[in-house]
Design an enzyme around this catalytic site. Structure first.
Site, mmCIF file in Angstrom:
data_model
loop_
_atom_site.group_PDB
_atom_site.id
_atom_site.type_symbol
_atom_site.label_atom_id
_atom_site.label_comp_id
_atom_site.label_asym_id
_atom_site.label_seq_id
_atom_site.Cartn_x
_atom_site.Cartn_y
_atom_site.Cartn_z
ATOM 1 N N GLY A 16 0.817 -1.223 0.000
ATOM 2 C CA GLY A 16 0.000 0.000 0.000
ATOM 3 C C GLY A 16 0.842 1.261 0.000
ATOM 4 O O GLY A 16 2.074 1.220 -0.060
ATOM 5 N N SER A 44 -2.236 -9.852 -4.064
ATOM 6 C CA SER A 44 -0.797 -9.583 -4.231
ATOM 7 C C SER A 44 0.057 -10.841 -4.194
ATOM 8 O O SER A 44 1.290 -10.759 -4.335
ATOM 9 C CB SER A 44 -0.316 -8.617 -3.142
ATOM 10 O OG SER A 44 -0.892 -7.357 -3.334
ATOM 11 N N ARG A 103 -5.714 3.547 18.961
ATOM 12 C CA ARG A 103 -5.146 4.850 19.361
ATOM 13 C C ARG A 103 -5.736 5.424 20.640
ATOM 14 O O ARG A 103 -5.024 5.990 21.456
ATOM 15 C CB ARG A 103 -5.341 5.870 18.230
ATOM 16 C CG ARG A 103 -4.452 5.623 17.042
ATOM 17 C CD ARG A 103 -4.726 6.671 15.983
ATOM 18 N NE ARG A 103 -4.074 6.333 14.728
ATOM 19 C CZ ARG A 103 -4.525 6.721 13.544
ATOM 20 N NH1 ARG A 103 -5.626 7.462 13.460
ATOM 21 N NH2 ARG A 103 -3.879 6.376 12.461
ATOM 22 N N CYS A 134 -2.123 10.975 10.654
ATOM 23 C CA CYS A 134 -1.110 11.802 9.990
ATOM 24 C C CYS A 134 -1.262 13.306 10.290
ATOM 25 O O CYS A 134 -0.276 14.010 10.536
ATOM 26 C CB CYS A 134 -1.143 11.560 8.488
ATOM 27 S SG CYS A 134 -2.797 11.427 7.811
ATOM 28 N N GLN A 161 -5.615 18.508 3.142
ATOM 29 C CA GLN A 161 -5.003 17.178 3.153
ATOM 30 C C GLN A 161 -4.946 16.540 1.760
ATOM 31 O O GLN A 161 -5.930 16.526 1.012
ATOM 32 C CB GLN A 161 -5.777 16.276 4.123
ATOM 33 C CG GLN A 161 -5.669 16.775 5.557
ATOM 34 C CD GLN A 161 -6.300 15.863 6.590
ATOM 35 O OE1 GLN A 161 -6.880 16.366 7.550
ATOM 36 N NE2 GLN A 161 -6.183 14.565 6.451
ATOM 37 N N GLY A 165 -3.355 10.509 1.542
ATOM 38 C CA GLY A 165 -3.823 10.154 2.877
ATOM 39 C C GLY A 165 -4.972 9.166 2.851
ATOM 40 O O GLY A 165 -5.273 8.530 3.858
ATOM 41 N N HIS A 247 0.397 16.964 3.702
ATOM 42 C CA HIS A 247 -0.724 17.715 4.284
ATOM 43 C C HIS A 247 -0.242 19.088 4.763
ATOM 44 O O HIS A 247 0.871 19.212 5.291
ATOM 45 C CB HIS A 247 -1.283 16.992 5.518
ATOM 46 C CG HIS A 247 -1.978 15.691 5.229
ATOM 47 N ND1 HIS A 247 -2.331 15.268 3.968
ATOM 48 C CD2 HIS A 247 -2.404 14.716 6.085
ATOM 49 C CE1 HIS A 247 -2.938 14.080 4.060
ATOM 50 N NE2 HIS A 247 -2.986 13.728 5.320
#
Ligand SMILES: NC(=O)c1ccc[n+]([C@@H]2O[C@H](COP(=O)([O-])OP(=O)(O)OC[C@H]3O[C@@H](n4cnc5c(N)ncnc54)[C@H](OP(=O)(O)O)[C@@H]3O)[C@@H](O)[C@H]2O)c1
Length: 340
Positions: A16, A44, A103, A134, A161, A165, A247
């Site tokens: 990616g 893949s 997170r 990000c 942005q 992203g 960004h």
């Protein structure tokens, strides 16, 4: 801190946008890789990833696939991290996760090494370490010295942005739509709510009941967690713009006290990983096309609001795939394994 000469690592999402940046950054930083296990989707299988002169075949995730690894970087989205990052830890590996899955989990450290890397020294056993969003990473790198030196009452941020992203498919969509518009063809949107070519979209993620998008909520909550400032007021408005990579953010910061311009600049200049690029009245300021592919967070257009001497405005720009994702993850690993 543990010392290992070379590490056995996994990268989930190796094909990616972020995964490719992992490979490039591991190579550039001469990260001590003994063995790489690259993972991606079934599509893949058959492809090969080259790192530090060796070829590694792509694999799919399966039970036991992390056995023997020291460290696994995850960049395949929330659902895959939720399911597989705990399995990596159960196998004895550290999991550095680029998704949003862990997170805001109170038990999980959310780390930007320049800002709160000290957390990595407190509990040296394999665990999940979350890599922030990000837009949050570049914001907290710029805020950290100001919070430390002067105190901050309030932060308002509006973002510009890049399409990178939103992943490889979104990046390709901007290029494709640009050609469609130029050819006078009907434009089709798959990765965004509206046409992104020659357009700005004030929506990144889904809306909550209060009218904020999920991206805005991430910036608000993650900033407080990383800065260890639960009472700081952070308000974000995020916008997708037709820029390929990096960004930008306009940031309004209300300090706890009045400081001179020299004090403000010297605080920012003291920060590792932060570059002040500015010329008060000229057109020297960081640009997305210039910082793309570079490591630091750049700050420019620094000025004070004449009607409120505690209120400062600035422009913060960084490569969202590099410092905003892969580089930050690798810096986390470098701290964990005491590399450099
Ligand atoms: N882009 C950014 O600026 C950024 C910044 C911070 C964090 N992140 C986060 O990083 C993650 C990846 O973002 P990205 O931009 O790199 O997305 P991307 O370009 O769409 O790449 C997604 C990756 O996930 C792989 N994948 C898909 N299904 C899989 C499966 N079942 N098992 C294993 N791998 C699978 C894909 O493999 P195939 O090629 O085989 O499909 C690809 O390697 C997301 O959580 C994102 O929120 C992104």
């Amino acid at each position: 801190m543990m010392r290992l000469r070379k590490l056995k690592i996994g990268v989930v999402g190796a094909t990616g946008m972020v995964g490719k940046s992992f490979m490039e950054t591991l190579e550039q930083r001469k990260f001590p890789v003994d063995l790489l296990r690259p993972f991606a989707s079934e599509a893949s299988l058959g492809k090969v990833i080259t790192l530090q002169g060796k070829n590694y075949p792509l694999e799919v995730l399966k039970p036991g696939c992390f056995e023997g690894l020291d460290l696994v970087f995850f960049s395949s989205g929330d659902d895959i991290s939720k399911e597989w990052a705990p399995q990596a830890v159960a196998s004895g590996a550290w999991a550095v996760d680029n998704s949003a899955a862990f997170r805001m989990d109170p038990q999980t450290h959310l780390v930007v090494p320049e800002v709160n890397g000290d957390l990595l020294t407190t509990n040296p056993r394999p665990q999940i370490i979350a890599n922030p969003n990000c837009s949050t990473i570049q914001l907290v790198v710029a805020l950290k010295p100001l919070l430390r030196d002067f105190g901050i009452k309030e932060v308002k941020v509006s973002s510009y942005q890049a399409v990178s992203g939103a992943g490889q498919a979104a990046f390709d969509e901007l290029l494709f739509q640009t050609k469609q518009v130029q050819a006078g063809e009907k434009v089709q949107s798959q990765n965004f709510a509206h046409q992104i070519a020659f357009n700005c979209i004030p929506q990144i993620g889904s809306f909550n009941e209060e009218g904020f998008t999920s991206e805005e909520v991430k910036v608000q909550k993650e900033t407080k967690k990383i800065l260890r400032a639960p009472h700081l007021h952070v308000s974000a408005f995020t916008v997708r713009v037709p820029v390929l990579n990096a960004h930008a953010e306009t940031v309004w910061i209300t300090l706890d006290k009045e400081v001179s311009r020299e004090q403000f600049l010297s605080s920012l200049k003291s920060e590792r990983g932060l570059v002040v690029q500015e010329n008060a009245k000229g057109s020297d300021y960081p640009l997305q096309i210039q910082v793309s592919g570079k490591d630091p967070v750049y700050v420019g257009r620094i000025h004070r609001d004449p009607e409120n001497p505690k209120l400062w405005l600035m422009w913060v720009v960084s490569d969202n795939i590099r410092k905003g994702a892969a580089l930050n993850g690798i810096q986390i690993a470098e701290r964990i394994f005491d590399i450099h």
